[in-house]
Design an enzyme around this catalytic site. Structure first.
Site, PDB file in Angstrom:
ATOM      1  N   GLY A 126      -7.651   3.666   3.399  1.00 39.26           N
ATOM      2  CA  GLY A 126      -7.642   2.627   2.375  1.00 39.26           C
ATOM      3  C   GLY A 126      -8.870   2.608   1.479  1.00 39.26           C
ATOM      4  N   ILE A 127      -9.868   3.413   1.828  1.00 39.10           N
ATOM      5  CA  ILE A 127     -11.141   3.387   1.089  1.00 39.10           C
ATOM      6  C   ILE A 127     -11.085   4.364  -0.092  1.00 39.10           C
ATOM      7  CG2 ILE A 127     -13.643   3.755   1.316  1.00 39.10           C
ATOM      8  CD1 ILE A 127     -12.508   1.364   2.986  1.00 39.10           C
ATOM      9  N   ASN A 131      -3.620   9.017  -7.158  1.00 37.29           N
ATOM     10  CA  ASN A 131      -2.448   9.893  -7.021  1.00 37.29           C
ATOM     11  C   ASN A 131      -1.172   9.125  -6.672  1.00 37.29           C
ATOM     12  OD1 ASN A 131      -3.620  12.713  -7.252  1.00 37.29           O
ATOM     13  ND2 ASN A 131      -4.960  11.840  -5.679  1.00 37.29           N
ATOM     14  N   ARG A 144     -12.029   7.003  -3.255  1.00 37.12           N
ATOM     15  CA  ARG A 144     -12.497   8.394  -3.114  1.00 37.12           C
ATOM     16  C   ARG A 144     -14.013   8.516  -2.945  1.00 37.12           C
ATOM     17  NH1 ARG A 144     -10.395  12.037  -7.819  1.00 37.12           N
ATOM     18  NH2 ARG A 144      -8.487  10.927  -7.222  1.00 37.12           N
ATOM     19  N   ASP A 157      -0.230   5.027   0.848  1.00 36.53           N
ATOM     20  CA  ASP A 157      -0.567   6.037   1.863  1.00 36.53           C
ATOM     21  C   ASP A 157      -0.536   5.423   3.256  1.00 36.53           C
ATOM     22  OD1 ASP A 157      -1.171   8.039  -0.125  1.00 36.53           O
ATOM     23  OD2 ASP A 157      -3.031   6.966  -0.522  1.00 36.53           O
ATOM     24  N   ASP A 193       0.885  -1.158   0.000  1.00 33.41           N
ATOM     25  CA  ASP A 193       0.000   0.000   0.000  1.00 33.41           C
ATOM     26  C   ASP A 193       0.935   1.223   0.000  1.00 33.41           C
ATOM     27  OD1 ASP A 193      -2.268   1.658   0.434  1.00 33.41           O
ATOM     28  OD2 ASP A 193      -1.791   1.707   2.571  1.00 33.41           O
ATOM     29  N   SER A 195      -5.331   4.755  -4.444  1.00 27.11           N
ATOM     30  CA  SER A 195      -5.213   6.161  -4.832  1.00 27.11           C
ATOM     31  C   SER A 195      -4.785   6.370  -6.287  1.00 27.11           C
ATOM     32  CB  SER A 195      -4.210   6.871  -3.927  1.00 27.11           C
ATOM     33  OG  SER A 195      -4.042   8.200  -4.351  1.00 27.11           O
ATOM     34  N   ASP A 240      -1.530  -0.309   6.222  1.00 23.56           N
ATOM     35  CA  ASP A 240      -1.761   0.388   7.498  1.00 23.56           C
ATOM     36  C   ASP A 240      -3.249   0.414   7.853  1.00 23.56           C
ATOM     37  OD1 ASP A 240      -2.302   2.185   5.327  1.00 23.56           O
ATOM     38  OD2 ASP A 240      -2.498   3.771   6.823  1.00 23.56           O
TER      39      ASP A 240
HETATM   40  C1  BG6 Z   1      -6.020   5.271  -0.348  1.00 22.43           C
HETATM   41  C2  BG6 Z   1      -6.154   6.171   0.863  1.00 22.43           C
HETATM   42  O1  BG6 Z   1      -4.700   4.884  -0.495  1.00 22.43           O
HETATM   43  O2  BG6 Z   1      -6.442   5.965  -1.530  1.00 22.43           O
HETATM   44  C3  BG6 Z   1      -7.557   6.723   0.964  1.00 22.43           C
HETATM   45  O3  BG6 Z   1      -5.839   5.412   2.022  1.00 22.43           O
HETATM   46  C4  BG6 Z   1      -7.950   7.406  -0.342  1.00 22.43           C
HETATM   47  O4  BG6 Z   1      -7.609   7.642   2.038  1.00 22.43           O
HETATM   48  C5  BG6 Z   1      -7.789   6.429  -1.502  1.00 22.43           C
HETATM   49  O5  BG6 Z   1      -9.306   7.840  -0.294  1.00 22.43           O
HETATM   50  C6  BG6 Z   1      -8.126   7.052  -2.846  1.00 22.43           C
HETATM   51  O6  BG6 Z   1      -7.213   8.066  -3.127  1.00 22.43           O
HETATM   52  P1  BG6 Z   1      -7.374   9.148  -4.296  1.00 22.43           P
HETATM   53  O7  BG6 Z   1      -6.040   9.872  -4.254  1.00 22.43           O
HETATM   54  O8  BG6 Z   1      -7.559   8.401  -5.576  1.00 22.43           O
HETATM   55  O9  BG6 Z   1      -8.539  10.000  -3.952  1.00 22.43           O
HETATM   56 MG    MG Z   2      -2.903   3.100   3.538  1.00 27.42          MG
END
Ligand code: BG6
Ligand code: MG
Length: 226
Positions: free
Chosen positions: A50-51, A124, A53, A15, A13, A122, A176
């Protein structure tokens, strides 16, 4: 053959494991919670870990009793606003923001010939890995845009194993988030939690900090569960 001998790949993972961007996701969601009138709490913040967007936004709206107060277009707007805020918060990331021990662990894994992949929800994550200067370790990562189900469903960890050409039982997943550990376990991979032992008790093993993540420590713990 020990459990450790069958391991060929490590799936990370991002974040909260590779870098502390979980706090930036929280900060940006906190602002949205304030806007829609949902009281913020540590429990809510942990439930969002982990959830993905849109699901995170739904959880925030539900927690404030506003599940049906926004149209689809308004929800898209809120999610976009959160993401713009989050992107501002990660704009200054540098290799100094890699969590303790992670670069050393990745280097050791590479030297020992393990395969590595990323299972982050994510969109990102590729930009974050680039800012941290860690792209070279992860040529094969899961694109969260290809998923039909987020964590705690196992899909993302199954895809990560598949792109490494490995069986799930040959992979370790590192997370995490409670939802992330559930996803790894459901995928049939070996789960390592980073953080609170009690909260992450479903994991095969838990290290309080990334600084304890090392092949000798993992091997030692596995002797205990073998
Ligand atoms: C996860 C984060 O890695 O990515 C979450 O733990 C987040 O908090 C999810 O909502 C989606 O991320 P993004 O950057 O695509 O909005
Ligand atoms: Mg995480």
């Amino acid at each position: 053959m020990s459990l450790f001998d069958q391991i060929k790949g490590f799936i990370f993972d991002v974040d909260g494991v590779i870098t502390d961007t979980a706090r930036f996701h929280s900060q940006a969601w906190h602002a949205i919670a304030d806007q829609v009138g949902t009281p913020w709490s540590d429990d809510l913040a942990n439930r969002l870990r982990g959830i993905d967007r849109m699901e995170s936004l739904e959880i925030i709206l539900q927690a404030g009793g506003k599940a049906s107060a926004y149209t689809k277009a308004q929800k898209e707007e809120l999610a976009t606003k959160k993401n713009e805020h989050y992107k501002e918060l990660i704009a200054g990331l540098t290799p100094d923001d890699i969590l303790p021990g992670i670069r050393e662990f990745l280097t050791d894994l590479k030297e020992h010939g393990y395969q590595m992949s990323i299972a982050s929800a994510s969109h990102n994550a590729p930009a974050v890995l680039h800012s941290l200067g860690l792209d070279e370790f992860f040529p094969k990562i899961v694109d969260p845009g290809t998923l039909s189900q987020g964590k705690p469903e196992p899909e993302i960890f199954l895809k990560a194993a598949a792109i490494l050409d490995l069986e799930p039982r040959q992979c370790v997943g590192i997370e995490d988030a409670v939802a992330g550990i559930e996803a790894i376990d459901a995928a049939g991979e070996l789960s390592i939690g980073i953080g609170d032992k009690e909260a992450l008790r479903a994991a095969t093993m838990v290290f309080p900090s990334t600084s304890q993540l090392s092949l000798p420590n993992i091997s030692k713990q596995l002797l205990g569960v073998a």
